[in-house]
Design a protein around this motif. Structure first.
Motif, PDB file in Angstrom:
ATOM      1  N   MET A 114      55.378  68.818  83.878  1.00  0.00           N
ATOM      2  CA  MET A 114      56.650  69.358  84.361  1.00  0.00           C
ATOM      3  C   MET A 114      57.050  68.715  85.690  1.00  0.00           C
ATOM      4  N   LEU A 115      56.063  68.625  86.620  1.00  0.00           N
ATOM      5  CA  LEU A 115      56.354  68.020  87.916  1.00  0.00           C
ATOM      6  C   LEU A 115      56.714  66.550  87.768  1.00  0.00           C
ATOM      7  N   ARG A 116      55.995  65.859  86.889  1.00  0.00           N
ATOM      8  CA  ARG A 116      56.271  64.447  86.681  1.00  0.00           C
ATOM      9  C   ARG A 116      57.670  64.246  86.100  1.00  0.00           C
ATOM     10  N   LYS A 117      58.054  65.125  85.185  1.00  0.00           N
ATOM     11  CA  LYS A 117      59.387  65.031  84.592  1.00  0.00           C
ATOM     12  C   LYS A 117      60.466  65.280  85.636  1.00  0.00           C
ATOM     13  N   SER A 118      60.229  66.272  86.506  1.00  0.00           N
ATOM     14  CA  SER A 118      61.208  66.584  87.555  1.00  0.00           C
ATOM     15  C   SER A 118      61.357  65.416  88.520  1.00  0.00           C
ATOM     16  N   LEU A 119      60.216  64.817  88.889  1.00  0.00           N
ATOM     17  CA  LEU A 119      60.267  63.667  89.795  1.00  0.00           C
ATOM     18  C   LEU A 119      60.979  62.477  89.162  1.00  0.00           C
ATOM     19  N   ALA A 120      60.790  62.320  87.844  1.00  0.00           N
ATOM     20  CA  ALA A 120      61.469  61.223  87.144  1.00  0.00           C
ATOM     21  C   ALA A 120      62.980  61.429  87.140  1.00  0.00           C
ATOM     22  N   ILE A 121      63.405  62.689  86.963  1.00  0.00           N
ATOM     23  CA  ILE A 121      64.847  62.996  86.992  1.00  0.00           C
ATOM     24  C   ILE A 121      65.426  62.709  88.373  1.00  0.00           C
ATOM     25  N   ILE A 122      64.695  63.144  89.423  1.00  0.00           N
ATOM     26  CA  ILE A 122      65.165  62.905  90.794  1.00  0.00           C
ATOM     27  C   ILE A 122      65.270  61.411  91.072  1.00  0.00           C
ATOM     28  N   LYS A 123      64.267  60.667  90.654  1.00  0.00           N
ATOM     29  CA  LYS A 123      64.282  59.213  90.864  1.00  0.00           C
ATOM     30  C   LYS A 123      65.436  58.561  90.126  1.00  0.00           C
ATOM     31  N   ASN A 124      65.697  59.011  88.902  1.00  0.00           N
ATOM     32  CA  ASN A 124      66.768  58.419  88.099  1.00  0.00           C
ATOM     33  C   ASN A 124      68.150  58.730  88.664  1.00  0.00           C
ATOM     34  N   GLU A 125      68.313  59.937  89.243  1.00  0.00           N
ATOM     35  CA  GLU A 125      69.624  60.346  89.746  1.00  0.00           C
ATOM     36  C   GLU A 125      69.836  60.017  91.214  1.00  0.00           C
ATOM     37  N   PHE A 126      68.818  59.502  91.890  1.00  0.00           N
ATOM     38  CA  PHE A 126      68.941  59.230  93.322  1.00  0.00           C
ATOM     39  C   PHE A 126      69.639  57.887  93.536  1.00  0.00           C
ATOM     40  N   ARG A 127      70.938  57.899  93.276  1.00  0.00           N
ATOM     41  CA  ARG A 127      71.771  56.707  93.472  1.00  0.00           C
ATOM     42  C   ARG A 127      73.200  57.175  93.745  1.00  0.00           C
ATOM     43  N   SER A 128      73.938  56.362  94.456  1.00  0.00           N
ATOM     44  CA  SER A 128      75.243  56.805  94.958  1.00  0.00           C
ATOM     45  C   SER A 128      76.283  57.008  93.857  1.00  0.00           C
ATOM     46  N   ASP A 129      76.104  56.399  92.683  1.00  0.00           N
ATOM     47  CA  ASP A 129      77.086  56.559  91.617  1.00  0.00           C
ATOM     48  C   ASP A 129      76.724  57.677  90.641  1.00  0.00           C
ATOM     49  N   SER A 130      75.646  58.416  90.920  1.00  0.00           N
ATOM     50  CA  SER A 130      75.225  59.514  90.050  1.00  0.00           C
ATOM     51  C   SER A 130      76.069  60.753  90.328  1.00  0.00           C
ATOM     52  N   VAL A 131      76.527  61.418  89.267  1.00  0.00           N
ATOM     53  CA  VAL A 131      77.320  62.645  89.422  1.00  0.00           C
ATOM     54  C   VAL A 131      76.495  63.739  90.089  1.00  0.00           C
ATOM     55  N   LEU A 132      75.233  63.872  89.687  1.00  0.00           N
ATOM     56  CA  LEU A 132      74.372  64.902  90.268  1.00  0.00           C
ATOM     57  C   LEU A 132      74.071  64.616  91.733  1.00  0.00           C
ATOM     58  N   PHE A 133      73.840  63.339  92.068  1.00  0.00           N
ATOM     59  CA  PHE A 133      73.577  62.974  93.472  1.00  0.00           C
ATOM     60  C   PHE A 133      74.794  63.294  94.335  1.00  0.00           C
ATOM     61  N   ARG A 134      75.958  62.928  93.870  1.00  0.00           N
ATOM     62  CA  ARG A 134      77.174  63.202  94.639  1.00  0.00           C
ATOM     63  C   ARG A 134      77.424  64.707  94.783  1.00  0.00           C
ATOM     64  N   HIS A 135      77.138  65.449  93.718  1.00  0.00           N
ATOM     65  CA  HIS A 135      77.304  66.909  93.783  1.00  0.00           C
ATOM     66  C   HIS A 135      76.324  67.508  94.784  1.00  0.00           C
ATOM     67  N   ALA A 136      75.082  66.993  94.813  1.00  0.00           N
ATOM     68  CA  ALA A 136      74.089  67.497  95.758  1.00  0.00           C
ATOM     69  C   ALA A 136      74.516  67.223  97.201  1.00  0.00           C
ATOM     70  N   VAL A 137      75.003  66.012  97.468  1.00  0.00           N
ATOM     71  CA  VAL A 137      75.470  65.672  98.816  1.00  0.00           C
ATOM     72  C   VAL A 137      76.661  66.540  99.192  1.00  0.00           C
ATOM     73  N   ARG A 138      77.594  66.673  98.263  1.00  0.00           N
ATOM     74  CA  ARG A 138      78.784  67.491  98.499  1.00  0.00           C
ATOM     75  C   ARG A 138      78.398  68.941  98.799  1.00  0.00           C
ATOM     76  N   GLY A 139      77.475  69.481  98.018  1.00  0.00           N
ATOM     77  CA  GLY A 139      77.040  70.856  98.226  1.00  0.00           C
ATOM     78  C   GLY A 139      76.288  71.035  99.531  1.00  0.00           C
ATOM     79  N   ALA A 140      75.441  70.051  99.893  1.00  0.00           N
ATOM     80  CA  ALA A 140      74.688  70.152 101.145  1.00  0.00           C
ATOM     81  C   ALA A 140      75.631  70.171 102.351  1.00  0.00           C
ATOM     82  N   LEU A 141      76.659  69.326 102.334  1.00  0.00           N
ATOM     83  CA  LEU A 141      77.626  69.306 103.430  1.00  0.00           C
ATOM     84  C   LEU A 141      78.402  70.620 103.512  1.00  0.00           C
ATOM     85  N   ALA A 142      78.804  71.144 102.344  1.00  0.00           N
ATOM     86  CA  ALA A 142      79.568  72.396 102.327  1.00  0.00           C
ATOM     87  C   ALA A 142      78.713  73.567 102.816  1.00  0.00           C
ATOM     88  N   LEU A 143      77.449  73.626 102.400  1.00  0.00           N
ATOM     89  CA  LEU A 143      76.565  74.709 102.839  1.00  0.00           C
ATOM     90  C   LEU A 143      76.288  74.632 104.336  1.00  0.00           C
TER      91      LEU A 143
END
Length: 363
Positions: A1-30
């Motif tokens: 489970m942890l390995r799968k989660s880390l793989a998802i984070i690694k795959n989405e950790f890029r500036s053109d990722s929808v999830l990455f942009r949503h995370a940045v957007r949410g962090a700034l808003a919070l």
């Protein structure tokens, strides 16, 4: 489970990722929400960042849609809670009303977010009113926190990497059609050759149902975004209704197949294979049209295949070869033929709706 989660984070950790942009957007808003709550000296500072976190979605349309439901439910719930506290009910009555509202909160959670937010807000205000003498003032603070949270969330959605849901509609429609195609392919192979187990058919049907739910959510989010005309919104929901009817037809076909052991009659098995193959080709063609409308040509001649098959059935019936077939099996065969024909017509209707939507988008 942890390995799968880390793989998802690694795959989405890029500036053109929808999830990455949503995370940045949410962090700034919070961060802005917590700073504002501290600066304004709000008694319940946690309510403001919670409102931001609850309403924000990866797309602008999703945030708009959820914000409106959150605001409506909170204002109605706060007004209801303040009204109840205004009449100063006895402690037992207040506790009974609070328990009822919490019960409604749990019941509405899945079905209606506005009603869920309304009952939850009213229940919380009643609880605070039982504990504190100034509980009604907390109802007003709840409204203020919600309005500020929605303002921050919407501002972040529009200003920080805005993501319009309608830009992803074609990909979502393609995924939905592909999931329906896979389910239909398994139904076809199960009917003709008995290749799939019941559990496999259930799994593919669930996958198609989940794809329909996801696509429906994207349609609703896209319809909430600015820039769409009224006719375009109507076209979106007409297309969604077509996809829903296609899914229901596949479910009906699954029931018919379960009642039809042994597959098609030998007399027209070859014609049935040809007809089902043409229907599968038409499904594939629709997926191509949804994903890339510029290459949507060479429409399969599904109507011709249906007419040829019906002519074959008529010849077999005229020779009396169906007289010895049990009535129930004949009815199942007729129902299956009708379902295939109806599914083919819905696929053509979906293609027309796609063209209508594309034509209005280019105007």
């Amino acid at each position: 489970m942890l390995r799968k989660s880390l793989a998802i984070i690694k795959n989405e950790f890029r500036s053109d990722s929808v999830l990455f942009r949503h995370a940045v957007r949410g962090a700034l808003a919070l961060t802005l929400a917590m700073a504002l709550a501290r600066g304004l000296g709000l008694k319940h500072a946690v309510w403001l960042p919670i409102s931001v976190m609850v309403i924000m979605r990866p797309s602008v349309g999703g945030t708009l849609r959820h914000s409106w439901r959150r605001l409506t439910g909170t204002v109605l719930g706060a007004a209801l809670g303040i009204l109840i506290l205004f009449f100063k009910p006895a402690l037992g009555v207040s506790i009974a009303l609070m328990l009822l509202l919490f019960f409604l909160t749990i019941m509405f959670k899945v079905y209606n977010y506005t009603a869920f937010s309304c009952s939850l807000t009213a229940a919380v205000i009643l609880l605070l009113g039982i504990i504190f003498a100034d509980g009604w003032e907390m109802g007003l603070e709840r409204i203020i926190d919600t309005v500020l949270g929605i303002t921050i969330g919407l501002g972040a959605s529009f200003l920080v990497w805005p993501n319009m849901a309608r830009k992803n509609l074609r990909a979502q429609m393609g995924d939905l059609i592909h999931a329906q195609y896979n389910h239909f392919k398994q139904l076809t192979e199960s009917y003709l050759d008995g290749m799939w187990r019941e559990s496999d058919l259930v799994e593919s049907r669930i996958a198609a149902s989940m794809a329909l739910d996801i696509c429906a959510e994207f349609f609703h989010e896209a319809s909430a975004e600015p820039g769409l005309q009224g006719r375009q919104r109507q076209d979106l929901f007409r297309l969604l209704r077509v996809f829903t009817r296609m899914h229901r037809m596949l479910t009906a076909m699954s029931s018919t197949i379960r009642r039809s052991p042994g597959g098609p009659l030998e007399a027209f098995e070859k014609g049935m294979r040809r007809l089902l193959g043409r229907a599968l080709t038409q499904y594939r063609w629709l997926e191509r049209c949804a994903r890339d409308p510029e290459h949507c040509s060479n429409r399969p001649h599904f109507d011709r295949a249906v007419d040829e098959f019906l002519d074959l059935v008529g010849e077999i019936r005229a020779r009396g070869e169906l007289e010895e077939v049990p009535l129930e099996r004949r009815n199942n065969i007729s129902a299956f033929i009708w379902q295939i024909r109806t599914l083919g017509n819905e696929i053509k209707r979906a293609e027309r709706r796609l063209n209508d939507l594309r034509g209005r988008s280019s105007n």
